[in-house]
Write a protein that holds these residues in place. Structure first.
Motif, PDB file in Angstrom:
ATOM      1  N   TRP A 126       6.133   7.246   3.132  1.00  0.00           N
ATOM      2  CA  TRP A 126       5.192   6.685   4.096  1.00  0.00           C
ATOM      3  C   TRP A 126       4.074   5.923   3.390  1.00  0.00           C
ATOM      4  O   TRP A 126       3.619   4.880   3.873  1.00  0.00           O
ATOM      5  CB  TRP A 126       4.610   7.801   4.967  1.00  0.00           C
ATOM      6  CG  TRP A 126       5.428   8.021   6.197  1.00  0.00           C
ATOM      7  CD1 TRP A 126       6.379   8.965   6.405  1.00  0.00           C
ATOM      8  CD2 TRP A 126       5.373   7.240   7.400  1.00  0.00           C
ATOM      9  NE1 TRP A 126       6.924   8.839   7.653  1.00  0.00           N
ATOM     10  CE2 TRP A 126       6.321   7.797   8.295  1.00  0.00           C
ATOM     11  CE3 TRP A 126       4.615   6.158   7.818  1.00  0.00           C
ATOM     12  CZ2 TRP A 126       6.540   7.276   9.561  1.00  0.00           C
ATOM     13  CZ3 TRP A 126       4.821   5.644   9.093  1.00  0.00           C
ATOM     14  CH2 TRP A 126       5.771   6.197   9.947  1.00  0.00           C
ATOM     15  N   SER A 127       3.627   6.421   2.260  1.00  0.00           N
ATOM     16  CA  SER A 127       2.599   5.713   1.497  1.00  0.00           C
ATOM     17  C   SER A 127       3.110   4.354   1.035  1.00  0.00           C
ATOM     18  O   SER A 127       2.351   3.373   0.997  1.00  0.00           O
ATOM     19  CB  SER A 127       2.171   6.551   0.289  1.00  0.00           C
ATOM     20  OG  SER A 127       1.596   7.778   0.706  1.00  0.00           O
ATOM     21  N   TRP A 128       4.388   4.288   0.684  1.00  0.00           N
ATOM     22  CA  TRP A 128       4.977   3.005   0.298  1.00  0.00           C
ATOM     23  C   TRP A 128       5.118   2.074   1.498  1.00  0.00           C
ATOM     24  O   TRP A 128       4.856   0.879   1.405  1.00  0.00           O
ATOM     25  CB  TRP A 128       6.340   3.243  -0.352  1.00  0.00           C
ATOM     26  CG  TRP A 128       7.123   1.989  -0.581  1.00  0.00           C
ATOM     27  CD1 TRP A 128       6.718   0.877  -1.258  1.00  0.00           C
ATOM     28  CD2 TRP A 128       8.441   1.704  -0.111  1.00  0.00           C
ATOM     29  NE1 TRP A 128       7.710  -0.082  -1.253  1.00  0.00           N
ATOM     30  CE2 TRP A 128       8.785   0.411  -0.559  1.00  0.00           C
ATOM     31  CE3 TRP A 128       9.381   2.432   0.623  1.00  0.00           C
ATOM     32  CZ2 TRP A 128      10.021  -0.177  -0.276  1.00  0.00           C
ATOM     33  CZ3 TRP A 128      10.611   1.850   0.891  1.00  0.00           C
ATOM     34  CH2 TRP A 128      10.913   0.555   0.446  1.00  0.00           C
ATOM     35  N   ALA A 131       1.563   0.791   2.440  1.00  0.00           N
ATOM     36  CA  ALA A 131       0.710   0.323   1.346  1.00  0.00           C
ATOM     37  C   ALA A 131       0.086  -1.030   1.693  1.00  0.00           C
ATOM     38  O   ALA A 131       0.784  -1.935   2.160  1.00  0.00           O
ATOM     39  CB  ALA A 131       1.517   0.213   0.060  1.00  0.00           C
ATOM     40  N   LYS A 153      -3.580   2.261   6.813  1.00  0.00           N
ATOM     41  CA  LYS A 153      -4.209   3.474   6.322  1.00  0.00           C
ATOM     42  C   LYS A 153      -5.717   3.442   6.504  1.00  0.00           C
ATOM     43  O   LYS A 153      -6.355   4.475   6.702  1.00  0.00           O
ATOM     44  CB  LYS A 153      -3.862   3.674   4.848  1.00  0.00           C
ATOM     45  CG  LYS A 153      -4.264   5.035   4.298  1.00  0.00           C
ATOM     46  CD  LYS A 153      -3.731   5.222   2.896  1.00  0.00           C
ATOM     47  CE  LYS A 153      -4.106   6.588   2.342  1.00  0.00           C
ATOM     48  NZ  LYS A 153      -3.576   6.787   0.972  1.00  0.00           N
ATOM     49  N   ILE A 236      -0.792  12.138   2.898  1.00  0.00           N
ATOM     50  CA  ILE A 236      -0.777  10.695   3.179  1.00  0.00           C
ATOM     51  C   ILE A 236      -2.180  10.110   3.231  1.00  0.00           C
ATOM     52  O   ILE A 236      -2.457   9.059   2.618  1.00  0.00           O
ATOM     53  CB  ILE A 236      -0.027  10.423   4.504  1.00  0.00           C
ATOM     54  CG1 ILE A 236       1.441  10.861   4.385  1.00  0.00           C
ATOM     55  CG2 ILE A 236      -0.105   8.941   4.870  1.00  0.00           C
ATOM     56  CD1 ILE A 236       2.208  10.775   5.682  1.00  0.00           C
ATOM     57  N   THR A 237      -3.093  10.749   3.937  1.00  0.00           N
ATOM     58  CA  THR A 237      -4.440  10.185   4.102  1.00  0.00           C
ATOM     59  C   THR A 237      -5.536  11.068   3.535  1.00  0.00           C
ATOM     60  O   THR A 237      -6.689  10.627   3.460  1.00  0.00           O
ATOM     61  CB  THR A 237      -4.742   9.946   5.593  1.00  0.00           C
ATOM     62  OG1 THR A 237      -4.814  11.210   6.276  1.00  0.00           O
ATOM     63  CG2 THR A 237      -3.677   9.075   6.250  1.00  0.00           C
TER      64      THR A 237
END
Length: 301
Positions: A126-128, A131, A153, A236-237
């Protein structure tokens, strides 16, 4: 007769004893310890010098950030539960059961993959995807259509955590609902089709009433699960930006283990226990789950 009663007592101890011990050790004892810590002054040094009610007073009126955290938690739980864990999970179950068996099993397996993946791997994916750079999957897709890049984000963090938790939560409901739909006698559908019922009528008048208890169970279970889970949000956050995605459970963790306010964290955790019990009782009454546990009126001999 006395021998029979003694034998039944021994059987109950043998069958229920291990489960009762585990329940006491891992559920009841932690709650008792938490109640005790909530009324102490334990800090980062792990020392207790006295008992006090300041933590409870602070939680009830002295923590201005707590109100915002509770609103974030309410938004997160309601949106994730209604849209994904129940709604989308039910939609997936209806669609995959309408497909041929092999095709339906394939799509269910694909949707179940995130739940089988380690939490860190799922969070990294999810971070990818989100991004804010040119290498993010979402921004690569937008660049292909000459659209501006997005930074979800920072600009829509709540949407990100709802989507991340929703997609993995929908798989649980999908499996439960699929099993319930498969258990419905097929002659009910055949008879309705003979009478001219369409697909939506079959869902409304046969499928949904038949899986009422499964929908109730998933709603209650997932609501309680969302109240106490925060691992994907943390990964994630990290609850940010600022406290925009900090749910109640994550707030307890940050107060206790990041700030070293163990006693206040215990008081917050005690509040979470009360909230969880209240939500469970309200949903139990709303869905009339007592009727599910009643003895059948007709006994088949």
């Amino acid at each position: 007769m006395a021998r029979l009663i003694k034998r039944q007592t021994v059987d109950r101890i043998l069958f229920l004893g291990p489960a009762t011990i585990l329940l006491a050790l891992f559920f009841l004892v932690p709650v008792v310890v938490d109640i005790g810590l909530a009324f102490t002054d334990m800090g980062r040094n792990l020392k207790v010098t006295g008992f006090t009610t300041e933590n409870v007073q602070r939680m009830l009126g002295g923590d201005r950030r707590l109100t915002h955290v509770m609103l974030v938690t309410l938004t997160y739980v309601l949106c994730t539960l209604a849209i994904f864990n129940v709604g989308y999970g039910l939609l997936l179950a209806l669609l995959t059961t309408a497909l041929p068996d092999r095709a339906g099993a394939f799509f269910r397996a694909v949707w179940f993959l995130p739940r089988m993946s380690p939490s860190v791997v799922y969070a990294l994916l999810w971070s990818w995807v989100i991004a804010p750079t040119d290498y993010g999957l979402l921004n690569q897709a937008l660049a292909a259509f000459s659209l501006p890049l997005l930074d979800l984000k920072s600009n829509a963090p709540m949407l990100v955590v709802i989507l991340a938790n929703g997609f993995i939560g929908a798989s649980f409901g999908m499996i439960i609902f699929t099993s319930a739909i498969r258990a419905i006698p097929q002659h009910l559908f055949h008879a309705a089709r003979v009478d001219g019922a369409g697909g939506l009528s079959l869902i409304r008048h046969i499928t949904l009433p038949a899986i009422r208890w499964q929908v109730s169970f998933v709603t209650i279970y997932q609501a309680l699960s969302l109240l106490v889970s925060f691992e994907y949000i943390w990964l994630i956050t990290n609850g940010g930006p600022f406290y925009d995605t900090t749910v109640y459970a994550l707030y307890v963790y940050r107060r206790a283990f990041e700030n070293g306010q163990y006693a206040y964290g215990a008081a917050l955790a005690l509040g979470l226990v009360v909230v969880g019990i209240s939500v469970a009782m309200i949903l139990w009454r709303f869905f009339d789950m007592r009727a599910l546990l009643q003895k059948p009126r007709i006994e088949v001999g």
